[in-house]
Design a protein around this motif. Structure first.
Motif, PDB file in Angstrom:
ATOM      1  N   ASP A 208      16.316  57.338  -6.134  1.00 36.04           N
ATOM      2  CA  ASP A 208      16.320  56.113  -5.329  1.00 36.04           C
ATOM      3  C   ASP A 208      17.752  55.645  -5.018  1.00 36.04           C
ATOM      4  O   ASP A 208      18.725  56.368  -5.261  1.00 36.04           O
ATOM      5  CB  ASP A 208      15.516  55.013  -6.033  1.00 36.04           C
ATOM      6  N   GLU A 209      17.870  54.437  -4.500  1.00 37.70           N
ATOM      7  CA  GLU A 209      19.178  53.887  -4.105  1.00 37.70           C
ATOM      8  C   GLU A 209      20.156  53.884  -5.280  1.00 37.70           C
ATOM      9  O   GLU A 209      21.337  54.179  -5.122  1.00 37.70           O
ATOM     10  CB  GLU A 209      19.024  52.460  -3.560  1.00 37.70           C
TER      11      GLU A 209
ATOM     12  N   TYR B  27      18.971  54.059   3.503  1.00 37.80           N
ATOM     13  CA  TYR B  27      20.060  53.614   2.614  1.00 37.80           C
ATOM     14  C   TYR B  27      21.405  54.157   3.104  1.00 37.80           C
ATOM     15  O   TYR B  27      22.399  53.429   3.111  1.00 37.80           O
ATOM     16  CB  TYR B  27      19.782  54.048   1.172  1.00 37.80           C
TER      17      TYR B  27
ATOM     18  N   ARG C  59      13.498  56.621   2.605  1.00 44.09           N
ATOM     19  CA  ARG C  59      14.295  55.603   1.908  1.00 44.09           C
ATOM     20  C   ARG C  59      15.778  56.012   1.900  1.00 44.09           C
ATOM     21  O   ARG C  59      16.661  55.195   2.134  1.00 44.09           O
ATOM     22  CB  ARG C  59      13.763  55.506   0.472  1.00 44.09           C
TER      23      ARG C  59
END
Ligand code: IPE
Ligand code: IPE
Ligand code: MG
Length: 244
Positions: free
Chosen positions: A218-219, A55, A51
């Motif tokens: 995460d992002e 990104y 991920r």
């Protein structure tokens, strides 16, 4: 001061970092909190890495360097090391399959000699086949140690016949060659140490530590780290923006 260290960013870090380095830490604790074996944490960590790479490519980050397995991690129980090797194989297989879609250049930093021939072959194939992608380069550090990298660089330099040295020339003997140094180092997982990562290259990186465990990074967490970076004033030894 070499261009490689200041990336032309002296005076402020308002731009996007060109190069982000990440110590992917906290997988074991993430699993423990859920009553799962440590290997489950590494599986979740591998997903988090996929991920993160996507990104960074989307944001336009040119280089992402991740610490996946250190020269010190061999001390872990054999079962855990074997689990990590299996995950690596899975990751590389998937990377080879999805290469055209992901369009990420993959480089491996570290001494692959202790790995299985299959794994070494997959690493070589990934590096060779992804060479055509520019835009985002992901460097995966495997059996990597910062001190080991410096010693190997010195060995390569000596094998080259000891050409005249400068910081820039010596940098060329590091795993990454002449790529720019990391602008931002992110360490999730709550520890505030470098753990033998990129000792040469981190000379002027901005450091960002977070208590969030890597599988949960995460992002949104990347955005927070980049926002913190943008708020920093990078002086590189100069007096700063006001120039008193
Ligand atoms: C990082 O997570 C992954 C590797 C070092 C391979 P850890 O496994 O170190 O997770 P913690 O620090 O024990 O939580
Ligand atoms: C650093 O994490 C290495 C990787 C993330 C691959 P560690 O968990 O091994 O670091 P220490 O032992 O806490 O310093
Ligand atoms: Mg750890």
């Amino acid at each position: 001061m070499s261009d490689r260290t200041d990336n032309g960013l002296a005076g402020g870090a308002s731009q996007l970092p060109r190069h982000i380095a990440v110590i992917m830490d906290g997988n074991g604790r993430w699993a423990k909190k859920r009553g799962l074996p440590r290997t489950a944490g590494h599986t979740a960590g591998a997903d988090s890495f996929r991920r993160a790479a996507r990104y960074c490519r989307k944001l336009g980050v040119e280089y992402l360097t991740v610490y996946a397995f250190s020269t010190e991690n061999w001390k872990r129980p054999a079962e855990e090391v074997a689990g990590i090797m299996k995950l690596l194989e899975q990751y590389l297989r998937q990377a080879l399959r999805d290469m055209e879609k992901e369009k990420i250049r993959i480089c491996i930093f570290g001494d692959l000699a202790p790995f299985s021939p299959e794994l070494r072959q997959m690493c070589a194939e990934c590096m060779e086949r992804s060479k055509i992608y520019s835009g985002c380069q992901v460097n995966i550090c495997l059996n990597y140690g910062g001190r080991d990298e410096i010693v190997r660089a010195a060995e390569r330099w000596a094998a080259d016949g000891c050409p005249a040295l400068s910081e820039d020339v010596f940098s060329g003997y590091m795993w990454g060659g002449h790529i720019p140094d990391p602008d931002l180092l992110i360490r999730p997982g709550g520890e505030m140490r470098i753990s033998n990562f990129l000792l040469w290259e981190l000379a002027y990186a901005e450091l960002y530590f977070s208590d969030v465990l890597w599988p949960d990074f995460d992002e949104k967490e990347f955005d927070k780290a980049i926002a913190a970076y943008r708020g920093r004033e990078r002086r590189f030894g100069d007096v700063g923006e006001g120039k008193a």
